[in-house]
Design a protein around this motif. Structure first.
Motif, PDB file in Angstrom:
ATOM      1  N   ARG A   1       0.833  -1.212   0.000  1.00 15.41           N
ATOM      2  CA  ARG A   1       0.000   0.000   0.000  1.00 15.41           C
ATOM      3  C   ARG A   1       0.866   1.260   0.000  1.00 15.41           C
ATOM      4  O   ARG A   1       0.540   2.263  -0.617  1.00 15.41           O
ATOM      5  CB  ARG A   1      -0.929   0.018   1.222  1.00 15.41           C
ATOM      6  N   ARG A   2       1.988   1.174   0.702  1.00 15.66           N
ATOM      7  CA  ARG A   2       2.860   2.346   0.813  1.00 15.66           C
ATOM      8  C   ARG A   2       3.617   2.610  -0.490  1.00 15.66           C
ATOM      9  O   ARG A   2       3.888   3.754  -0.849  1.00 15.66           O
ATOM     10  CB  ARG A   2       3.855   2.098   1.956  1.00 15.66           C
ATOM     11  N   LEU A   3       3.956   1.519  -1.213  1.00 15.34           N
ATOM     12  CA  LEU A   3       4.873   1.671  -2.345  1.00 15.34           C
ATOM     13  C   LEU A   3       4.208   1.704  -3.715  1.00 15.34           C
ATOM     14  O   LEU A   3       4.784   2.218  -4.679  1.00 15.34           O
ATOM     15  CB  LEU A   3       5.888   0.511  -2.328  1.00 15.34           C
ATOM     16  N   SER A   4       3.005   1.148  -3.829  1.00 14.92           N
ATOM     17  CA  SER A   4       2.464   0.870  -5.176  1.00 14.92           C
ATOM     18  C   SER A   4       2.268   2.114  -6.025  1.00 14.92           C
ATOM     19  O   SER A   4       2.463   2.074  -7.243  1.00 14.92           O
ATOM     20  CB  SER A   4       1.147   0.111  -5.054  1.00 14.92           C
ATOM     21  N   ASP A   5       1.871   3.224  -5.411  1.00 13.37           N
ATOM     22  CA  ASP A   5       1.636   4.427  -6.199  1.00 13.37           C
ATOM     23  C   ASP A   5       2.922   5.076  -6.699  1.00 13.37           C
ATOM     24  O   ASP A   5       2.870   5.956  -7.556  1.00 13.37           O
ATOM     25  CB  ASP A   5       0.862   5.463  -5.358  1.00 13.37           C
ATOM     26  N   ARG A   6       4.042   4.650  -6.157  1.00 12.14           N
ATOM     27  CA  ARG A   6       5.296   5.338  -6.475  1.00 12.14           C
ATOM     28  C   ARG A   6       6.231   4.503  -7.352  1.00 12.14           C
ATOM     29  O   ARG A   6       7.372   4.896  -7.574  1.00 12.14           O
ATOM     30  CB  ARG A   6       6.032   5.683  -5.165  1.00 12.14           C
ATOM     31  N   CYS A   7       5.754   3.332  -7.782  1.00 10.76           N
ATOM     32  CA  CYS A   7       6.644   2.408  -8.485  1.00 10.76           C
ATOM     33  C   CYS A   7       6.115   2.021  -9.860  1.00 10.76           C
ATOM     34  O   CYS A   7       4.912   1.924 -10.072  1.00 10.76           O
ATOM     35  CB  CYS A   7       6.805   1.119  -7.676  1.00 10.76           C
ATOM     36  N   ASP A   8       7.045   1.769 -10.760  1.00 10.41           N
ATOM     37  CA  ASP A   8       6.710   1.100 -12.021  1.00 10.41           C
ATOM     38  C   ASP A   8       6.833  -0.412 -11.877  1.00 10.41           C
ATOM     39  O   ASP A   8       6.148  -1.165 -12.565  1.00 10.41           O
ATOM     40  CB  ASP A   8       7.659   1.575 -13.128  1.00 10.41           C
ATOM     41  N   VAL A   9       7.726  -0.837 -11.010  1.00 13.02           N
ATOM     42  CA  VAL A   9       7.981  -2.267 -10.809  1.00 13.02           C
ATOM     43  C   VAL A   9       8.215  -2.520  -9.322  1.00 13.02           C
ATOM     44  O   VAL A   9       8.923  -1.754  -8.659  1.00 13.02           O
ATOM     45  CB  VAL A   9       9.247  -2.719 -11.584  1.00 13.02           C
ATOM     46  N   ILE A  10       7.600  -3.586  -8.807  1.00 19.28           N
ATOM     47  CA  ILE A  10       7.913  -4.057  -7.455  1.00 19.28           C
ATOM     48  C   ILE A  10       8.389  -5.500  -7.581  1.00 19.28           C
ATOM     49  O   ILE A  10       7.719  -6.328  -8.206  1.00 19.28           O
ATOM     50  CB  ILE A  10       6.694  -3.967  -6.517  1.00 19.28           C
ATOM     51  N   VAL A  11       9.557  -5.766  -7.042  1.00 22.16           N
ATOM     52  CA  VAL A  11      10.090  -7.125  -7.075  1.00 22.16           C
ATOM     53  C   VAL A  11      10.053  -7.687  -5.656  1.00 22.16           C
ATOM     54  O   VAL A  11      10.664  -7.130  -4.738  1.00 22.16           O
ATOM     55  CB  VAL A  11      11.534  -7.166  -7.607  1.00 22.16           C
ATOM     56  N   LEU A  12       9.305  -8.772  -5.507  1.00 16.61           N
ATOM     57  CA  LEU A  12       9.204  -9.471  -4.230  1.00 16.61           C
ATOM     58  C   LEU A  12      10.076 -10.710  -4.300  1.00 16.61           C
ATOM     59  O   LEU A  12      10.161 -11.352  -5.342  1.00 16.61           O
ATOM     60  CB  LEU A  12       7.757  -9.903  -3.986  1.00 16.61           C
ATOM     61  N   THR A  13      10.695 -11.054  -3.184  1.00 17.75           N
ATOM     62  CA  THR A  13      11.398 -12.342  -3.137  1.00 17.75           C
ATOM     63  C   THR A  13      10.827 -13.170  -1.998  1.00 17.75           C
ATOM     64  O   THR A  13      10.489 -12.646  -0.938  1.00 17.75           O
ATOM     65  CB  THR A  13      12.919 -12.180  -2.924  1.00 17.75           C
ATOM     66  N   GLY A  14      10.730 -14.478  -2.235  1.00 19.18           N
ATOM     67  CA  GLY A  14      10.232 -15.405  -1.230  1.00 19.18           C
ATOM     68  C   GLY A  14       8.716 -15.471  -1.215  1.00 19.18           C
ATOM     69  O   GLY A  14       8.028 -14.672  -1.852  1.00 19.18           O
ATOM     70  N   GLY A  15       8.217 -16.478  -0.513  1.00 18.85           N
ATOM     71  CA  GLY A  15       6.781 -16.558  -0.275  1.00 18.85           C
ATOM     72  C   GLY A  15       5.932 -16.903  -1.475  1.00 18.85           C
ATOM     73  O   GLY A  15       4.751 -16.554  -1.535  1.00 18.85           O
ATOM     74  N   VAL A  16       6.507 -17.618  -2.452  1.00 20.67           N
ATOM     75  CA  VAL A  16       5.745 -17.889  -3.674  1.00 20.67           C
ATOM     76  C   VAL A  16       5.523 -19.374  -3.933  1.00 20.67           C
ATOM     77  O   VAL A  16       4.947 -19.744  -4.950  1.00 20.67           O
ATOM     78  CB  VAL A  16       6.453 -17.297  -4.916  1.00 20.67           C
ATOM     79  N   SER A  17       5.969 -20.240  -3.012  1.00 22.56           N
ATOM     80  CA  SER A  17       5.920 -21.661  -3.374  1.00 22.56           C
ATOM     81  C   SER A  17       4.761 -22.389  -2.708  1.00 22.56           C
ATOM     82  O   SER A  17       3.672 -21.838  -2.557  1.00 22.56           O
ATOM     83  CB  SER A  17       7.282 -22.315  -3.124  1.00 22.56           C
ATOM     84  N   MET A  18       4.983 -23.625  -2.320  1.00 23.44           N
ATOM     85  CA  MET A  18       3.899 -24.505  -1.883  1.00 23.44           C
ATOM     86  C   MET A  18       3.658 -24.442  -0.383  1.00 23.44           C
ATOM     87  O   MET A  18       2.819 -25.176   0.134  1.00 23.44           O
ATOM     88  CB  MET A  18       4.259 -25.949  -2.240  1.00 23.44           C
ATOM     89  N   GLY A  19       4.401 -23.637   0.347  1.00 21.07           N
ATOM     90  CA  GLY A  19       4.381 -23.722   1.799  1.00 21.07           C
ATOM     91  C   GLY A  19       3.111 -23.175   2.432  1.00 21.07           C
ATOM     92  O   GLY A  19       2.256 -22.586   1.782  1.00 21.07           O
ATOM     93  N   ALA A  20       3.030 -23.412   3.726  1.00 20.87           N
ATOM     94  CA  ALA A  20       1.870 -22.976   4.485  1.00 20.87           C
ATOM     95  C   ALA A  20       1.981 -21.513   4.887  1.00 20.87           C
ATOM     96  O   ALA A  20       1.017 -20.933   5.377  1.00 20.87           O
ATOM     97  CB  ALA A  20       1.722 -23.839   5.725  1.00 20.87           C
ATOM     98  N   TYR A  21       3.155 -20.927   4.719  1.00 16.04           N
ATOM     99  CA  TYR A  21       3.367 -19.540   5.158  1.00 16.04           C
ATOM    100  C   TYR A  21       3.954 -18.727   4.011  1.00 16.04           C
ATOM    101  O   TYR A  21       4.982 -18.097   4.148  1.00 16.04           O
ATOM    102  CB  TYR A  21       4.316 -19.491   6.355  1.00 16.04           C
ATOM    103  N   ASP A  22       3.352 -18.763   2.883  1.00 15.78           N
ATOM    104  CA  ASP A  22       3.867 -18.062   1.713  1.00 15.78           C
ATOM    105  C   ASP A  22       3.006 -16.835   1.454  1.00 15.78           C
ATOM    106  O   ASP A  22       2.035 -16.868   0.702  1.00 15.78           O
ATOM    107  CB  ASP A  22       3.887 -19.007   0.494  1.00 15.78           C
ATOM    108  N   PRO A  23       3.361 -15.725   2.101  1.00 13.17           N
ATOM    109  CA  PRO A  23       2.467 -14.558   2.138  1.00 13.17           C
ATOM    110  C   PRO A  23       2.257 -13.918   0.773  1.00 13.17           C
ATOM    111  O   PRO A  23       1.186 -13.368   0.509  1.00 13.17           O
ATOM    112  CB  PRO A  23       3.198 -13.601   3.078  1.00 13.17           C
ATOM    113  N   VAL A  24       3.257 -13.986  -0.092  1.00 20.75           N
ATOM    114  CA  VAL A  24       3.109 -13.336  -1.397  1.00 20.75           C
ATOM    115  C   VAL A  24       1.986 -14.016  -2.164  1.00 20.75           C
ATOM    116  O   VAL A  24       1.075 -13.378  -2.691  1.00 20.75           O
ATOM    117  CB  VAL A  24       4.446 -13.384  -2.177  1.00 20.75           C
TER     118      VAL A  24
END
Lengths: 419, 419
Positions: free
Chosen positions: A236-259
């Motif tokens: 929420r803080r960054l989206s209006d100010r960016c052309d690109v946001i790169v997230l790392t982690g949290g994308v796989s099969m786990g139970a705690y993958d917030p992305v």
């Protein structure tokens, strides 16, 4: 699983070039030229002397020799920057320095070494053919001739050519505004002590530095826990100010993958399994509400896997072409070279391998070896320090043998290097 | 005339590495690592799971199959960052996420895909060998293992490895403080209109941008006339604040060559004829009084010729190695590659040629062609825009023919690129 090419095509289809802006040449260093540039001036702008010496009528010195020198009257002195165009009658010469405009009445330069260096009268000891040591206006470029193509990266040489051709400012692509969000409750700041289970956050540095090397302007680099509320607040803080946001982690099969948990439901960001190793789980899309206002095009979002080598490969294969396309660079994907394997290594079944590698350009051709002493794990962050590129091995290959031919991509930053 | 190697040896003999400074990793990007770095931590620091799944005793699941699953009690849940080391009795398992430390009592990971994903009890449908999907602490690096060598350039990958290995700050070479002074009464600022005899000052941009690409911190970039008083004033103003001053122009045989006129008499700066084309006139030395205070070591001074291609070649051949040596970089001179000439070109008699070139790495080997459509003049600044390296042709060669083997040096910036 989908192919790498399919995922990359999705990324590029969603990537629209950013606007351009006109900046002084010194501020354009490392940026992408936004329009094809032609020369405003002739290069050189004036027919000028290539030597320190004397501007003469070549007919006057046709017989000159050491034994029988020809003596001319020196009627003008033309240092660099001189604007004069002195008339020269037969038997007359003008002293002239390198770069000074050649008088219209002269058709040759006698180098000072072939004279006695006289200031009022000069003794010439060698002939000079018509045109000798004269650089003609426009022999490098005529006004309107092509100089730099749109999409070229402005290194020192390009800037120098633009200055010479009459430009003080130039249109360049706006830098992509980029934020990095490293997710993971196990992450601590580099240099902080570790409790059991914690590791230093290396992905923030890796991705932000790679982004800078490829022309991005960093908006912010943040680290959040695996709590979706933390991630939500950062977006929420960054989206209006960016052309690109790169997230790392949290994308796989786990139970705690917030992305995945936060961004998958709305469907704006799609999570795919890509047939590559490392880098199988990939998230990509364009962020919309609630993170950006209604009607505002949100930033492109990459959800890269969190293992360091996976994040690195994913950046180079997907984020780098996106950054280049945002800047409308002519080079979107790096050329691949054929290399000979210096040692063998194992490859994963059924997925294309991207292996951090040590590439050597030698007179015997291009050679490649794995950067890691021990295999190809996606966690081998130490091996990244030794990598200067990566090898690409087809999914059908089960093992690379010493001497096999392998495709490689040398690692270069876009800002400066242009091979 | 002296050989290129003789002049370069003089430069390097006078070049002392600058001191180092310790900076946060994010500020070290692109700089040269000042000391050989060993890993503070084991990499990975904890024996951890390579998969999302269950940490088990392998003996418990030795007979597991789809037909006859093994059911285990789930006694703990270990997300990434978990510090717990739960005891596991026979028949017990811990749910575990990628990267979380493996309990001491477990010796294998069963991926979630080979289970029913249960949270209190889990049904396992495949065996897991001892060690399966476990990354052992230290398998990438042990504490004290070599990680990054002194003299390496810190790109994104090196920074990421340093962060992972326990570093929050790192010692890097101080950036060389560098000023550029372009001399020449004919020079006007880029973009300004030209009177007859004037040309835009492109060397200021060329040299300052090259210096930045090779790690320098710019102190100032100035343009002075051919009046020695102007040059003298600029040197007095800048000398105390610089490690290196690069002058362009005013070094040859002319009557108005202020650099040579001002700096030659004291003998601090020597002017040589070097057997190269372009770039024959070269000034180099260390500035002393009256420009710097008594007992203060003055800046290194380069007097490069003013023709754009000459200045470019001179920077790459003499100034670039000096900047690298000041930063104690392991790479001082660029490796040369053998390339095949795509076309022929003329070379000067008796001097080694450095020709702006277009180098192509292809599967058929390295190819090279002149960057300029029309020969090799030192004034062909437009051709620099097309150069991505240079060819080096021995003094003994009079003409390069199509298909000849030629030495080339690809153009890379030090900041980022590391091939």
């Amino acid at each position: 699983m989908i192919e790498v090419e399919t995922q990359l095509a999705r990324v590029l289809a969603e990537t629209r070039p950013l606007s351009s802006e006109t900046v002084p040449l010194s501020a354009a260093h490392g940026r992408v030229i936004a329009e094809t540039v032609t020369s405003r001036y002739a290069l050189p702008p004036w027919t000028n002397s290539a030597m320190d010496g004397y501007a003469v009528r070549s007919a006057d010195v046709a017989t000159a020799s050491t034994d029988v020198p020809v003596t001319l009257e020196v009627v003008a002195d033309l240092p660099a920057g001189a604007s004069a165009d002195p008339a020269l009658s037969p038997g007359q010469a003008a002293r002239i320095m390198t770069g000074a405009p050649v008088p219209a009445d002269a058709d040759a330069i006698v180098p000072v070494e072939a004279t006695d260096g006289g200031e009022r009268r000069v003794s010439v000891t060698a002939p000079a053919a018509a045109g000798a040591h004269i650089r003609s206006a426009g022999e490098d470029r005529q006004p309107g001739d092509a100089l730099v193509s749109a999409g070229a990266r402005a290194g020192a040489e390009v800037l120098s050519a633009l200055a010479s051709a009459g430009y003080g400012t130039i249109a360049v692509a706006r830098r992509p505004r980029l934020a990095v969000i490293a997710t993971g409750s196990e992450l601590v700041a580099p240099g902080e002590p570790l409790d059991r289970g914690q590791i230093p956050d290396s992905n923030s540095l890796l991705i932000s530095s790679l982004a800078v090397e490829h022309g991005a302007a960093l908006v912010d680099v943040v680290r959040v826990s695996d709590d979706v509320d933390d991630l939500d607040a950062a977006l929420r803080r960054l989206s209006d100010r960016c052309d690109v946001i790169v997230l790392t982690g949290g994308v796989s099969m786990g139970a705690y993958d917030p992305v995945k948990e936060l961004l998958s439901p709305g469907g704006q960001v799609r999570f795919e399994k890509v047939a590559m190793q490392p880098g199988k789980p990939q998230g990509f899309g364009r962020l919309g509400e609630p993170w950006v206002g209604t009607g505002t095009p949100g930033p492109l979002v990459f959800g890269l896997p969190g293992n360091p080598v996976s994040a690195w490969v994913s950046f180079l294969v997907f984020v780098r072409p996106c950054l280049r396309a945002l800047q409308a660079a002519s080079l979107v994907e790096d050329p691949r070279l054929s290399a000979r394997a210096e040692t063998g290594w194992r490859t994963p079944p059924g997925r294309r391998q991207y292996l951090p590698a040590r590439i050597r350009l030698t007179d015997a051709g291009v050679l490649v070896a794995p950067a890691a002493a021990r295999g190809s794990g996606s966690h081998l962050v130490g091996s990244l320090a030794d990598a200067n590129g990566y090898a690409i091995v087809d999914a059908s290959v089960e093992r690379v043998h010493e001497g096999d031919t392998v495709q490689v991509v040398p690692l270069v930053s876009d800002v400066g290097a242009r091979l």
